[in-house]
Design an enzyme around this catalytic site. Structure first.
Site, PDB file in Angstrom:
ATOM      1  N   LYS A  15       2.685 -12.197   4.580  1.00  0.00           N
ATOM      2  CA  LYS A  15       1.429 -12.622   5.205  1.00  0.00           C
ATOM      3  C   LYS A  15       0.429 -13.088   4.149  1.00  0.00           C
ATOM      4  CE  LYS A  15       0.942  -8.579   7.347  1.00  0.00           C
ATOM      5  NZ  LYS A  15       2.208  -7.939   6.890  1.00  0.00           N
ATOM      6  N   ARG A  90      -3.584  -4.628  14.849  1.00  0.00           N
ATOM      7  CA  ARG A  90      -2.344  -3.877  14.622  1.00  0.00           C
ATOM      8  C   ARG A  90      -1.987  -2.973  15.773  1.00  0.00           C
ATOM      9  NH1 ARG A  90      -0.502  -3.302   8.733  1.00  0.00           N
ATOM     10  NH2 ARG A  90      -1.984  -4.629   7.710  1.00  0.00           N
ATOM     11  N   ARG A 129       7.607  -5.606  -5.407  1.00  0.00           N
ATOM     12  CA  ARG A 129       6.259  -6.187  -5.527  1.00  0.00           C
ATOM     13  C   ARG A 129       5.439  -5.471  -6.610  1.00  0.00           C
ATOM     14  NH1 ARG A 129       2.452  -6.644  -0.376  1.00  0.00           N
ATOM     15  NH2 ARG A 129       2.742  -4.394  -0.336  1.00  0.00           N
ATOM     16  N   ARG A 162       1.787  -0.890  -5.877  1.00  0.00           N
ATOM     17  CA  ARG A 162       0.915  -0.307  -4.863  1.00  0.00           C
ATOM     18  C   ARG A 162       1.431   1.067  -4.475  1.00  0.00           C
ATOM     19  NH1 ARG A 162      -0.451  -4.633  -0.118  1.00  0.00           N
ATOM     20  NH2 ARG A 162      -0.020  -2.870   1.238  1.00  0.00           N
ATOM     21  N   ARG A 173       5.634   2.607   7.225  1.00  0.00           N
ATOM     22  CA  ARG A 173       4.883   1.398   7.611  1.00  0.00           C
ATOM     23  C   ARG A 173       5.704   0.548   8.578  1.00  0.00           C
ATOM     24  NH1 ARG A 173       3.851  -0.808   1.882  1.00  0.00           N
ATOM     25  NH2 ARG A 173       2.882  -2.601   2.899  1.00  0.00           N
TER      26      ARG A 173
HETATM   27  P1  AP5 Z   1       3.091 -10.217   0.685  1.00  0.00           P
HETATM   28  O1  AP5 Z   1       2.619 -11.615   0.894  1.00  0.00           O
HETATM   29  O2  AP5 Z   1       2.286  -9.309  -0.177  1.00  0.00           O
HETATM   30  O3  AP5 Z   1       3.413  -9.559   2.114  1.00  0.00           O
HETATM   31  P2  AP5 Z   1       2.432  -8.987   3.206  1.00  0.00           P
HETATM   32  O4  AP5 Z   1       3.042  -9.307   4.543  1.00  0.00           O
HETATM   33  O5  AP5 Z   1       1.040  -9.454   2.968  1.00  0.00           O
HETATM   34  O6  AP5 Z   1       2.649  -7.448   2.881  1.00  0.00           O
HETATM   35  P3  AP5 Z   1       1.645  -6.232   2.874  1.00  0.00           P
HETATM   36  O7  AP5 Z   1       2.424  -5.100   2.315  1.00  0.00           O
HETATM   37  O8  AP5 Z   1       0.359  -6.550   2.200  1.00  0.00           O
HETATM   38  O9  AP5 Z   1       1.425  -6.068   4.410  1.00  0.00           O
HETATM   39  P4  AP5 Z   1       0.955  -4.831   5.149  1.00  0.00           P
HETATM   40  O10 AP5 Z   1       0.638  -5.403   6.476  1.00  0.00           O
HETATM   41  O11 AP5 Z   1       1.889  -3.686   5.142  1.00  0.00           O
HETATM   42  O12 AP5 Z   1      -0.268  -4.328   4.248  1.00  0.00           O
HETATM   43  P5  AP5 Z   1      -1.832  -4.450   4.374  1.00  0.00           P
HETATM   44  O13 AP5 Z   1      -2.368  -4.634   3.033  1.00  0.00           O
HETATM   45  O14 AP5 Z   1      -2.242  -5.406   5.433  1.00  0.00           O
HETATM   46  O15 AP5 Z   1       4.599 -10.289   0.117  1.00  0.00           O
HETATM   47  C1  AP5 Z   1       5.285  -9.088  -0.224  1.00  0.00           C
HETATM   48  C2  AP5 Z   1       6.117  -9.333  -1.498  1.00  0.00           C
HETATM   49  O16 AP5 Z   1       7.126 -10.303  -1.214  1.00  0.00           O
HETATM   50  C3  AP5 Z   1       5.302  -9.900  -2.669  1.00  0.00           C
HETATM   51  O17 AP5 Z   1       5.818  -9.370  -3.857  1.00  0.00           O
HETATM   52  C4  AP5 Z   1       5.552 -11.409  -2.604  1.00  0.00           C
HETATM   53  O18 AP5 Z   1       5.485 -12.005  -3.886  1.00  0.00           O
HETATM   54  C5  AP5 Z   1       6.962 -11.458  -2.044  1.00  0.00           C
HETATM   55  N1  AP5 Z   1       7.174 -12.611  -1.163  1.00  0.00           N
HETATM   56  C6  AP5 Z   1       6.319 -13.092  -0.225  1.00  0.00           C
HETATM   57  N2  AP5 Z   1       6.874 -14.153   0.401  1.00  0.00           N
HETATM   58  C7  AP5 Z   1       8.116 -14.304  -0.145  1.00  0.00           C
HETATM   59  C8  AP5 Z   1       9.186 -15.207   0.087  1.00  0.00           C
HETATM   60  N3  AP5 Z   1       9.108 -16.175   1.015  1.00  0.00           N
HETATM   61  N4  AP5 Z   1      10.326 -15.063  -0.643  1.00  0.00           N
HETATM   62  C9  AP5 Z   1      10.430 -14.097  -1.580  1.00  0.00           C
HETATM   63  N5  AP5 Z   1       9.443 -13.214  -1.870  1.00  0.00           N
HETATM   64  C10 AP5 Z   1       8.313 -13.315  -1.148  1.00  0.00           C
HETATM   65  O19 AP5 Z   1      -2.187  -2.981   4.929  1.00  0.00           O
HETATM   66  C11 AP5 Z   1      -2.010  -1.840   4.125  1.00  0.00           C
HETATM   67  C12 AP5 Z   1      -2.435  -0.590   4.869  1.00  0.00           C
HETATM   68  O20 AP5 Z   1      -3.849  -0.678   5.231  1.00  0.00           O
HETATM   69  C13 AP5 Z   1      -1.717  -0.320   6.205  1.00  0.00           C
HETATM   70  O21 AP5 Z   1      -0.486   0.348   6.027  1.00  0.00           O
HETATM   71  C14 AP5 Z   1      -2.764   0.546   6.916  1.00  0.00           C
HETATM   72  O22 AP5 Z   1      -2.741   1.870   6.405  1.00  0.00           O
HETATM   73  C15 AP5 Z   1      -4.075  -0.087   6.506  1.00  0.00           C
HETATM   74  N6  AP5 Z   1      -4.528  -1.141   7.431  1.00  0.00           N
HETATM   75  C16 AP5 Z   1      -4.602  -2.483   7.168  1.00  0.00           C
HETATM   76  N7  AP5 Z   1      -5.035  -3.156   8.228  1.00  0.00           N
HETATM   77  C17 AP5 Z   1      -5.244  -2.226   9.200  1.00  0.00           C
HETATM   78  C18 AP5 Z   1      -5.681  -2.315  10.549  1.00  0.00           C
HETATM   79  N8  AP5 Z   1      -5.982  -3.484  11.134  1.00  0.00           N
HETATM   80  N9  AP5 Z   1      -5.774  -1.161  11.263  1.00  0.00           N
HETATM   81  C19 AP5 Z   1      -5.478   0.033  10.708  1.00  0.00           C
HETATM   82  N10 AP5 Z   1      -5.050   0.179   9.432  1.00  0.00           N
HETATM   83  C20 AP5 Z   1      -4.936  -0.952   8.697  1.00  0.00           C
END
Ligand code: AP5
Length: 218
Positions: A15, A90, A129, A162, A173
């Site tokens: 994302k 979410r 990552r 992370r 997750r």
């Molecule tokens: P990356 O682009 O970082 O993936 P992402 O989908 O953004 O992954 P996240 O782990 O950030 O998503 P998440 O939803 O779990 O975490 P968030 O920060 O929102 O890519 C991942 C890796 O793959 C990277 O190394 C990248 O280089 C690589 N990659 C990407 N694309 C690729 C490709 N095409 N090919 C190869 N490699 C690739 O949330 C974290 C926490 O915050 C949650 O668990 C929760 O506790 C809390 N939180 C956040 N939002 C809410 C909400 N709305 N409500 C309640 N709690 C929340």
């Protein structure tokens, strides 16, 4: 009506990686709840202290805190500017709140982009990552990308993992995604907003698929 996108997908689906291209193409302001929460945790704010243990365990942060975060973040975006919500909503409650806030502020969703990635690839990507810190703005890379690692080190950066990218937390997750977030896909499908994108393959391919999926809606 300005573009209004939500970006949904399992952890590690790419994302955040995709957002740069989307922001450039559609001139959007981005709200990334996970990133905002990590910044609040690092700053030790009241919100950060309340959110920290949930983020560390891979659980959703309490709805009341996220509701306020969404409203404040949307208020910062001019009404005539499009927006991209990365990692929000979410769960059903958050999707309901979003509908109300958008209606109250005269905005609307134009599409819900769903990134689809098998669990095995989620675990591989998240396990590899790292964030390059200490060399300008932090940026994300894969630890097996030797060129990116060398670029980070040459700029004086260090690689940081992370806390929620540990295997047990990744599994949690993923479980939360399946139980709480994935059901939203039916809601957006029924509303005619869902655009599903195969998130396998290199970032440039995912980007091209995302643009193709969005083009009829824009
Ligand atoms: P990356 O682009 O970082 O993936 P992402 O989908 O953004 O992954 P996240 O782990 O950030 O998503 P998440 O939803 O779990 O975490 P968030 O920060 O929102 O890519 C991942 C890796 O793959 C990277 O190394 C990248 O280089 C690589 N990659 C990407 N694309 C690729 C490709 N095409 N090919 C190869 N490699 C690739 O949330 C974290 C926490 O915050 C949650 O668990 C929760 O506790 C809390 N939180 C956040 N939002 C809410 C909400 N709305 N409500 C309640 N709690 C929340």
């Amino acid at each position: 009506m300005p573009v209004g996108l939500v970006l949904i997908g399992p952890p590690g689906a790419g994302k955040s990686t995709l957002t740069g291209a989307l922001l450039d193409r559609f001139h959007l302001a981005r709200i990334a709840t996970g990133e905002r929460l990590r910044a609040e945790i690092a700053a030790g704010s009241a919100l950060g202290r309340a959110a920290a243990r949930h983020v560390e365990r891979g659980e959703l942060v309490a709805d009341g805190l996220i509701d306020r975060l969404l409203r404040t973040s949307l208020d910062e975006i001019p009404a005539d500017t499009g927006f991209l919500l990365d990692g929000y909503p979410r769960n059903v409650h958050q999707a309901d709140v979003l509908d109300v806030v958008l209606r109250d502020t005269g905005r609307a969703l134009t599409a819900a982009l769903s990134l689809e990635l098998p669990d095995g690839e989620v675990v591989r990507r998240l396990g590899g990552r790292r964030e390059c810190r200490g060399a300008g703005a932090p940026w994300v890379l894969q630890v097996d990308d030797a060129a990116a690692v060398a670029r980070c080190r040459a700029a004086g950066g260090t690689l940081v993992q992370r806390d929620d990218d540990r295997p047990a937390v990744i599994r949690q997750r993923l479980a939360v995604y399946r139980a709480e977030t994935a059901p939203l896909l039916d809601r957006y499908r029924a509303a005619g907003l869902l655009r599903a994108v195969d998130a396998t393959g290199p970032p440039a391919e995912v980007e091209a698929r995302a643009f193709a999926a969005l083009s009829p809606a824009q």
